[in-house]
Design a protein around this motif. Structure first.
Motif, PDB file in Angstrom:
ATOM      1  N   PRO A 129       0.796  -1.236   0.000  1.00  0.00           N
ATOM      2  CA  PRO A 129       0.000   0.000   0.000  1.00  0.00           C
ATOM      3  C   PRO A 129       0.825   1.281   0.000  1.00  0.00           C
ATOM      4  N   ASP A 130       2.014   1.230   0.618  1.00  0.00           N
ATOM      5  CA  ASP A 130       2.813   2.454   0.706  1.00  0.00           C
ATOM      6  C   ASP A 130       3.569   2.760  -0.578  1.00  0.00           C
ATOM      7  N   ARG A 131       3.537   1.847  -1.554  1.00  0.00           N
ATOM      8  CA  ARG A 131       4.194   2.070  -2.844  1.00  0.00           C
ATOM      9  C   ARG A 131       3.182   2.708  -3.784  1.00  0.00           C
ATOM     10  N   LYS A 132       2.872   3.952  -3.561  1.00  0.00           N
ATOM     11  CA  LYS A 132       1.839   4.643  -4.309  1.00  0.00           C
ATOM     12  C   LYS A 132       2.269   4.898  -5.758  1.00  0.00           C
ATOM     13  N   ILE A 133       1.323   4.772  -6.672  1.00  0.00           N
ATOM     14  CA  ILE A 133       1.524   5.174  -8.066  1.00  0.00           C
ATOM     15  C   ILE A 133       0.877   6.542  -8.231  1.00  0.00           C
ATOM     16  N   ARG A 134       1.655   7.505  -8.666  1.00  0.00           N
ATOM     17  CA  ARG A 134       1.158   8.866  -8.794  1.00  0.00           C
ATOM     18  C   ARG A 134       0.056   8.958  -9.861  1.00  0.00           C
ATOM     19  N   PRO A 135      -0.884   9.888  -9.681  1.00  0.00           N
ATOM     20  CA  PRO A 135      -2.031   9.974 -10.597  1.00  0.00           C
ATOM     21  C   PRO A 135      -1.621  10.353 -12.020  1.00  0.00           C
ATOM     22  N   LEU A 136      -2.506  10.025 -12.942  1.00  0.00           N
ATOM     23  CA  LEU A 136      -2.325  10.375 -14.353  1.00  0.00           C
ATOM     24  C   LEU A 136      -2.420  11.883 -14.534  1.00  0.00           C
ATOM     25  N   GLN A 137      -1.508  12.440 -15.337  1.00  0.00           N
ATOM     26  CA  GLN A 137      -1.529  13.851 -15.682  1.00  0.00           C
ATOM     27  C   GLN A 137      -1.691  13.970 -17.203  1.00  0.00           C
ATOM     28  N   LEU A 138      -2.757  14.610 -17.639  1.00  0.00           N
ATOM     29  CA  LEU A 138      -3.010  14.700 -19.080  1.00  0.00           C
ATOM     30  C   LEU A 138      -1.890  15.432 -19.804  1.00  0.00           C
ATOM     31  N   SER A 139      -1.213  16.340 -19.117  1.00  0.00           N
ATOM     32  CA  SER A 139      -0.130  17.096 -19.746  1.00  0.00           C
ATOM     33  C   SER A 139       1.057  16.212 -20.116  1.00  0.00           C
ATOM     34  N   GLU A 140       1.130  15.005 -19.537  1.00  0.00           N
ATOM     35  CA  GLU A 140       2.238  14.099 -19.832  1.00  0.00           C
ATOM     36  C   GLU A 140       1.790  12.891 -20.650  1.00  0.00           C
ATOM     37  N   ALA A 141       0.606  12.940 -21.207  1.00  0.00           N
ATOM     38  CA  ALA A 141       0.137  11.857 -22.078  1.00  0.00           C
ATOM     39  C   ALA A 141       0.772  12.028 -23.458  1.00  0.00           C
ATOM     40  N   ILE A 142       1.530  11.051 -23.903  1.00  0.00           N
ATOM     41  CA  ILE A 142       2.257  11.185 -25.171  1.00  0.00           C
ATOM     42  C   ILE A 142       1.565  10.470 -26.331  1.00  0.00           C
ATOM     43  N   GLN A 143       0.451   9.790 -26.059  1.00  0.00           N
ATOM     44  CA  GLN A 143      -0.230   9.062 -27.122  1.00  0.00           C
ATOM     45  C   GLN A 143      -0.639   9.944 -28.298  1.00  0.00           C
ATOM     46  N   PRO A 144      -1.082  11.191 -28.077  1.00  0.00           N
ATOM     47  CA  PRO A 144      -1.448  12.028 -29.234  1.00  0.00           C
ATOM     48  C   PRO A 144      -0.300  12.303 -30.197  1.00  0.00           C
ATOM     49  N   TRP A 145       0.942  12.225 -29.707  1.00  0.00           N
ATOM     50  CA  TRP A 145       2.108  12.400 -30.572  1.00  0.00           C
ATOM     51  C   TRP A 145       2.499  11.073 -31.248  1.00  0.00           C
ATOM     52  N   LEU A 146       2.395   9.983 -30.505  1.00  0.00           N
ATOM     53  CA  LEU A 146       2.875   8.706 -31.024  1.00  0.00           C
ATOM     54  C   LEU A 146       1.877   8.011 -31.947  1.00  0.00           C
ATOM     55  N   GLN A 147       0.596   8.175 -31.677  1.00  0.00           N
ATOM     56  CA  GLN A 147      -0.401   7.454 -32.463  1.00  0.00           C
ATOM     57  C   GLN A 147      -0.327   7.747 -33.958  1.00  0.00           C
ATOM     58  N   PRO A 148      -0.169   9.006 -34.383  1.00  0.00           N
ATOM     59  CA  PRO A 148      -0.139   9.282 -35.827  1.00  0.00           C
ATOM     60  C   PRO A 148       1.074   8.685 -36.549  1.00  0.00           C
ATOM     61  N   VAL A 149       2.125   8.350 -35.810  1.00  0.00           N
ATOM     62  CA  VAL A 149       3.330   7.781 -36.437  1.00  0.00           C
ATOM     63  C   VAL A 149       3.541   6.324 -36.037  1.00  0.00           C
ATOM     64  N   GLN A 150       2.474   5.679 -35.604  1.00  0.00           N
ATOM     65  CA  GLN A 150       2.581   4.293 -35.152  1.00  0.00           C
ATOM     66  C   GLN A 150       3.110   3.367 -36.244  1.00  0.00           C
ATOM     67  N   ALA A 151       2.706   3.606 -37.494  1.00  0.00           N
ATOM     68  CA  ALA A 151       3.173   2.740 -38.581  1.00  0.00           C
ATOM     69  C   ALA A 151       4.691   2.809 -38.727  1.00  0.00           C
ATOM     70  N   HIS A 152       5.274   3.979 -38.536  1.00  0.00           N
ATOM     71  CA  HIS A 152       6.732   4.122 -38.607  1.00  0.00           C
ATOM     72  C   HIS A 152       7.398   3.396 -37.445  1.00  0.00           C
ATOM     73  N   SER A 153       6.819   3.526 -36.251  1.00  0.00           N
ATOM     74  CA  SER A 153       7.358   2.838 -35.082  1.00  0.00           C
ATOM     75  C   SER A 153       7.311   1.326 -35.266  1.00  0.00           C
ATOM     76  N   GLN A 154       6.211   0.835 -35.786  1.00  0.00           N
ATOM     77  CA  GLN A 154       6.073  -0.603 -36.004  1.00  0.00           C
ATOM     78  C   GLN A 154       7.039  -1.104 -37.072  1.00  0.00           C
TER      79      GLN A 154
END
Length: 218
Positions: free
Chosen positions: A76-101
């Motif tokens: 319980p004391d090993r907390k995972i910090r909450p999600l911050q939308l400002s650090e979500a990188i999916q909007p940058w990576l999703q459009p270039v997923q074919a290149h990554s793959q």
């Protein structure tokens, strides 16, 4: 004992591995399946999908459902910090997923992972992923420089990510979501990561008990 069934190359599996290690979940056995092992998955959850978490006689799929359950089961004391939308990188990576793959798929079977220990497992993966790419692995490798240029541009555009060392060596749900697709890119030899992003990768890998592939990059 609970069991976590994974492919050791799978980004969705890496999510749950990060949480399990960080939260110090006890009595957890990790079972690496061969990539062409359809029978085990279908026996457990009725379809070919990983990760699969088997706990108290019940097997579940869906990586984030498993990650949240592991979070509850861990210390319980090993907390995972909450999600911050400002650090979500999916909007940058999703459009270039074919290149990554195109960069990662032809390389991942060649670095000694247990998931690809047999020729049939490697060929199974090749068949599925070449159909997805729309080209052979050989062609994708031949076009490496084109794909690298696109990915390096995007890596330099990503929002700054909080280093675990800046938050008491803790992980966040952003780290859990953001790490796997970037870890996959460490398969690519000489792909240029911005220094802070590379440091973030190294810190998350160490705290989460998973590996990077810089030393085996192709």
């Amino acid at each position: 004992m609970s069991r976590l069934y994974i492919y050791d190359h799978c980004p969705f599996c890496v999510r749950v591995q990060l949480v399990a290690h960080y939260k110090r979940v006890s009595d957890l056995e990790q079972v690496v399946l061969l990539n062409d092992d359809e029978e085990s998955c279908r026996r457990l959850i009725g379809k070919k999908m990983v990760p699969i978490f088997e706990h108290q006689g019940v097997a579940i799929g869906e990586s984030m459902d498993i990650a949240r359950l592991l979070d509850d089961l861990g210390e319980p004391d090993r907390k995972i910090r909450p999600l911050q939308l400002s650090e979500a990188i999916q909007p940058w990576l999703q459009p270039v997923q074919a290149h990554s793959q195109a960069l990662s798929f032809p390389r991942v079977t060649r670095i000694g992972m247990a998931t690809f220990a047999t020729e049939s497992a490697r060929e199974y993966f090749r068949g599925k992923k070449e159909a997805l790419l729309g080209c052979s692995f050989e062609q994708a490798l031949a076009e490496t420089e084109e794909h690298k240029a696109v990915i390096e541009r995007v890596l330099n555009e990503l929002p700054p990510l909080t280093l675990p060392s800046e938050q008491g060596n803790t992980l966040s749900w952003n780290d859990v979501m953001n790490f796997p697709p970037l870890q996959y890119l460490t398969l690519v030899k000489d792909l240029a990561f911005p220094p802070r992003l590379r440091r973030w990768l190294q810190e998350v890998a160490e705290i989460g008990g998973v590996e990077l592939y810089f030393d085996r990059a192709i």
